[in-house]
Design a protein around this motif. Structure first.
Motif, PDB file in Angstrom:
ATOM      1  N   THR A 122       1.250  -1.408   0.108  1.00  0.00           N
ATOM      2  CA  THR A 122      -0.131  -0.087  -0.431  1.00  0.00           C
ATOM      3  C   THR A 122       1.224   1.191  -0.385  1.00  0.00           C
ATOM      4  OG1 THR A 122      -1.630  -1.491   1.256  1.00  0.00           O
ATOM      5  CG2 THR A 122      -1.675   1.532   1.312  1.00  0.00           C
ATOM      6  N   PHE A 123       1.991   1.403   1.374  1.00  0.00           N
ATOM      7  CA  PHE A 123       2.761   2.271   0.837  1.00  0.00           C
ATOM      8  C   PHE A 123       3.714   2.077   0.214  1.00  0.00           C
ATOM      9  CE2 PHE A 123       0.067   2.680   4.797  1.00  0.00           C
ATOM     10  CZ  PHE A 123      -0.161   3.620   4.905  1.00  0.00           C
ATOM     11  N   LEU A 124       4.514   1.716  -0.385  1.00  0.00           N
ATOM     12  CA  LEU A 124       5.100   1.399  -1.238  1.00  0.00           C
ATOM     13  C   LEU A 124       6.504   1.709  -0.589  1.00  0.00           C
ATOM     14  CD1 LEU A 124       3.876   2.611  -4.395  1.00  0.00           C
ATOM     15  CD2 LEU A 124       4.354  -0.346  -3.884  1.00  0.00           C
ATOM     16  N   PRO A 125       6.986   1.427   0.705  1.00  0.00           N
ATOM     17  CA  PRO A 125       8.115   1.665   1.234  1.00  0.00           C
ATOM     18  C   PRO A 125       9.540   0.729   0.723  1.00  0.00           C
ATOM     19  CG  PRO A 125       7.627  -0.176   2.278  1.00  0.00           C
ATOM     20  CD  PRO A 125       6.432   0.083   1.865  1.00  0.00           C
ATOM     21  N   LYS A 126      11.057   1.651   0.506  1.00  0.00           N
ATOM     22  CA  LYS A 126      12.132   1.282  -0.031  1.00  0.00           C
ATOM     23  C   LYS A 126      12.812   0.016   1.107  1.00  0.00           C
ATOM     24  CE  LYS A 126      12.537   4.421  -2.929  1.00  0.00           C
ATOM     25  NZ  LYS A 126      12.693   6.585  -3.785  1.00  0.00           N
ATOM     26  N   GLN A 127      12.941   0.585   2.225  1.00  0.00           N
ATOM     27  CA  GLN A 127      13.409   0.013   3.477  1.00  0.00           C
ATOM     28  C   GLN A 127      13.538   0.474   4.679  1.00  0.00           C
ATOM     29  OE1 GLN A 127      17.376   1.426   2.186  1.00  0.00           O
ATOM     30  NE2 GLN A 127      17.214   2.967   4.334  1.00  0.00           N
ATOM     31  N   TYR A 128      13.427  -0.590   5.566  1.00  0.00           N
ATOM     32  CA  TYR A 128      13.528  -0.366   7.044  1.00  0.00           C
ATOM     33  C   TYR A 128      14.533  -0.007   7.559  1.00  0.00           C
ATOM     34  CZ  TYR A 128      10.534  -4.478   7.199  1.00  0.00           C
ATOM     35  OH  TYR A 128       9.493  -4.663   7.238  1.00  0.00           O
ATOM     36  N   PRO A 129      14.098   1.468   8.713  1.00  0.00           N
ATOM     37  CA  PRO A 129      12.820   2.396   8.811  1.00  0.00           C
ATOM     38  C   PRO A 129      11.749   3.203   7.553  1.00  0.00           C
ATOM     39  CG  PRO A 129      14.152   3.581   9.984  1.00  0.00           C
ATOM     40  CD  PRO A 129      14.983   2.292   9.828  1.00  0.00           C
ATOM     41  N   SER A 130      10.759   3.116   7.564  1.00  0.00           N
ATOM     42  CA  SER A 130      10.603   4.100   6.044  1.00  0.00           C
ATOM     43  C   SER A 130       8.867   5.286   6.963  1.00  0.00           C
ATOM     44  CB  SER A 130       9.521   3.318   5.091  1.00  0.00           C
ATOM     45  OG  SER A 130      10.218   2.593   4.245  1.00  0.00           O
ATOM     46  N   MET A 131       9.389   6.336   6.677  1.00  0.00           N
ATOM     47  CA  MET A 131       8.760   7.167   7.809  1.00  0.00           C
ATOM     48  C   MET A 131       8.079   8.347   6.821  1.00  0.00           C
ATOM     49  SD  MET A 131      11.579   8.337  10.035  1.00  0.00           S
ATOM     50  CE  MET A 131      13.374   6.671   9.173  1.00  0.00           C
ATOM     51  N   TYR A 132       6.671   8.577   6.597  1.00  0.00           N
ATOM     52  CA  TYR A 132       5.944   9.085   6.049  1.00  0.00           C
ATOM     53  C   TYR A 132       4.646  10.090   6.793  1.00  0.00           C
ATOM     54  CZ  TYR A 132       6.753   4.716   2.779  1.00  0.00           C
ATOM     55  OH  TYR A 132       6.406   3.613   2.209  1.00  0.00           O
ATOM     56  N   LEU A 133       5.562  11.531   6.286  1.00  0.00           N
ATOM     57  CA  LEU A 133       5.479  12.162   7.114  1.00  0.00           C
ATOM     58  C   LEU A 133       3.690  13.048   6.351  1.00  0.00           C
ATOM     59  CD1 LEU A 133       4.482  14.326  10.128  1.00  0.00           C
ATOM     60  CD2 LEU A 133       6.237  15.819   8.751  1.00  0.00           C
ATOM     61  N   TYR A 134       2.526  13.097   6.797  1.00  0.00           N
ATOM     62  CA  TYR A 134       0.919  13.769   6.020  1.00  0.00           C
ATOM     63  C   TYR A 134       0.911  15.157   6.738  1.00  0.00           C
ATOM     64  CZ  TYR A 134       0.805   9.703   3.236  1.00  0.00           C
ATOM     65  OH  TYR A 134       1.317   8.801   2.404  1.00  0.00           O
ATOM     66  N   SER A 135       0.367  15.995   6.263  1.00  0.00           N
ATOM     67  CA  SER A 135      -0.202  16.276   6.103  1.00  0.00           C
ATOM     68  C   SER A 135      -1.591  16.996   7.341  1.00  0.00           C
ATOM     69  CB  SER A 135      -0.687  18.066   5.064  1.00  0.00           C
ATOM     70  OG  SER A 135      -1.868  17.737   4.549  1.00  0.00           O
ATOM     71  N   SER A 136      -1.774  17.516   7.879  1.00  0.00           N
ATOM     72  CA  SER A 136      -3.606  17.184   8.427  1.00  0.00           C
ATOM     73  C   SER A 136      -4.753  16.524   7.434  1.00  0.00           C
ATOM     74  CB  SER A 136      -3.605  18.290   9.055  1.00  0.00           C
ATOM     75  OG  SER A 136      -4.237  19.596   8.216  1.00  0.00           O
ATOM     76  N   THR A 137      -4.576  17.084   6.545  1.00  0.00           N
ATOM     77  CA  THR A 137      -5.905  16.542   4.830  1.00  0.00           C
ATOM     78  C   THR A 137      -4.723  15.776   4.264  1.00  0.00           C
ATOM     79  OG1 THR A 137      -4.580  18.788   3.390  1.00  0.00           O
ATOM     80  CG2 THR A 137      -6.252  19.741   5.047  1.00  0.00           C
ATOM     81  N   GLY A 138      -4.058  14.940   4.835  1.00  0.00           N
ATOM     82  CA  GLY A 138      -3.674  14.059   3.906  1.00  0.00           C
ATOM     83  C   GLY A 138      -2.781  13.492   2.624  1.00  0.00           C
ATOM     84  N   LYS A 139      -2.310  15.113   2.732  1.00  0.00           N
ATOM     85  CA  LYS A 139      -0.892  15.333   1.281  1.00  0.00           C
ATOM     86  C   LYS A 139       0.549  14.676   2.147  1.00  0.00           C
ATOM     87  CE  LYS A 139      -3.736  18.460  -0.540  1.00  0.00           C
ATOM     88  NZ  LYS A 139      -3.606  19.813  -1.388  1.00  0.00           N
ATOM     89  N   LEU A 140       1.644  13.394   1.342  1.00  0.00           N
ATOM     90  CA  LEU A 140       2.721  13.435   1.606  1.00  0.00           C
ATOM     91  C   LEU A 140       3.149  15.036   1.634  1.00  0.00           C
ATOM     92  CD1 LEU A 140       4.126  11.163   2.235  1.00  0.00           C
ATOM     93  CD2 LEU A 140       5.140  11.331  -0.495  1.00  0.00           C
ATOM     94  N   LEU A 141       3.863  15.359   2.871  1.00  0.00           N
ATOM     95  CA  LEU A 141       4.833  16.292   3.428  1.00  0.00           C
ATOM     96  C   LEU A 141       6.582  16.025   3.067  1.00  0.00           C
ATOM     97  CD1 LEU A 141       3.195  17.785   6.443  1.00  0.00           C
ATOM     98  CD2 LEU A 141       2.721  18.457   3.736  1.00  0.00           C
ATOM     99  N   MET A 142       6.546  14.929   2.957  1.00  0.00           N
ATOM    100  CA  MET A 142       8.045  14.171   3.439  1.00  0.00           C
ATOM    101  C   MET A 142       7.649  12.390   3.509  1.00  0.00           C
ATOM    102  SD  MET A 142      11.418  15.646   5.665  1.00  0.00           S
ATOM    103  CE  MET A 142      12.561  15.416   4.544  1.00  0.00           C
ATOM    104  N   TYR A 143       8.881  11.756   2.925  1.00  0.00           N
ATOM    105  CA  TYR A 143       9.235  10.241   2.455  1.00  0.00           C
ATOM    106  C   TYR A 143      10.812  10.516   2.705  1.00  0.00           C
ATOM    107  CZ  TYR A 143      10.561   5.594   1.461  1.00  0.00           C
ATOM    108  OH  TYR A 143      11.212   4.214   1.848  1.00  0.00           O
ATOM    109  N   GLN A 144      10.908   9.838   4.364  1.00  0.00           N
ATOM    110  CA  GLN A 144      13.054   9.673   4.649  1.00  0.00           C
ATOM    111  C   GLN A 144      12.788   7.713   4.933  1.00  0.00           C
ATOM    112  OE1 GLN A 144      15.174  11.403   4.188  1.00  0.00           O
ATOM    113  NE2 GLN A 144      13.701  12.520   3.668  1.00  0.00           N
ATOM    114  N   SER A 145      13.687   7.318   4.220  1.00  0.00           N
ATOM    115  CA  SER A 145      13.556   5.728   4.976  1.00  0.00           C
ATOM    116  C   SER A 145      15.381   5.835   4.985  1.00  0.00           C
ATOM    117  CB  SER A 145      13.206   4.718   3.595  1.00  0.00           C
ATOM    118  OG  SER A 145      14.110   5.163   2.438  1.00  0.00           O
ATOM    119  N   GLY A 146      15.606   4.948   5.975  1.00  0.00           N
ATOM    120  CA  GLY A 146      16.697   4.128   6.688  1.00  0.00           C
ATOM    121  C   GLY A 146      17.464   5.144   7.722  1.00  0.00           C
TER     122      GLY A 146
END
Length: 159
Positions: A122-146
């Motif tokens: 569903t989220f398509l992470p690249k590696q552990y850990p994967s971090m997804y920061l979404y706005s209060s309206t559900g828009k992706l603000l930042m994706y980080q991994s490792g």
């Protein structure tokens, strides 16, 4: 001629691997609280940014990033933090006691299990850990991994 075009398309497909993109809008999901009750998009606390972290209790990178998150918790106190793992429930408290003592008991932190193994497709992470920061309206603000993801998120989380 058709065979040549087909071979060219196949060659291009093999040569240029298409990389999956993380969802730019918060996808529909259902994970499970440690008491076994389901938790879905409808249960998210409204009005705050939402940080989803996929972690594995045995992952050294996850252990380090969780420790850094715990150390810098004050910078994330106004963010809903959802820590999702595919691990069995019995090992999760040991993880927090060893690497991020008390983080799992903070009022804005919820630990969830991915019992149906749906986070990855569903989220398509690249590696552990994967971090997804979404706005209060559900828009992706930042994706980080490792390694280093939490420190990079700190710069975005309070904007």
């Amino acid at each position: 001629m058709k065979l040549r075009n087909l071979l060219l398309i196949l060659l291009l497909a093999v040569t240029f691997q298409v990389e999956a993109q993380q969802p730019t809008l918060l996808p529909q999901f259902t994970f499970y609280k440690l008491d076994g009750k389901p938790f879905s998009n409808n249960d998210i606390k409204q009005g705050k940014k939402n940080l989803f972290i996929l972690f594995d209790c045995t992952c050294e990178h996850c252990q380090r990033e969780s420790k850094i998150l715990n150390t810098n918790y004050a910078k994330f106190k106004d963010v809903n933090i959802y820590m999702i793992t595919m691990d069995e429930a019995y090992i999760i408290p040991q993880f927090f006691n060893s690497y991020a003592k008390g983080l799992n008991t903070k009022p804005n932190v919820m630990v969830l299990q991915d019992k149906k193994r749906l986070f990855i497709p569903t989220f398509l992470p690249k590696q552990y850990p994967s971090m997804y920061l979404y706005s209060s309206t559900g828009k992706l603000l930042m994706y980080q991994s490792g390694d280093g993801g939490i420190k990079k998120l700190i710069t975005v989380v309070n904007k």
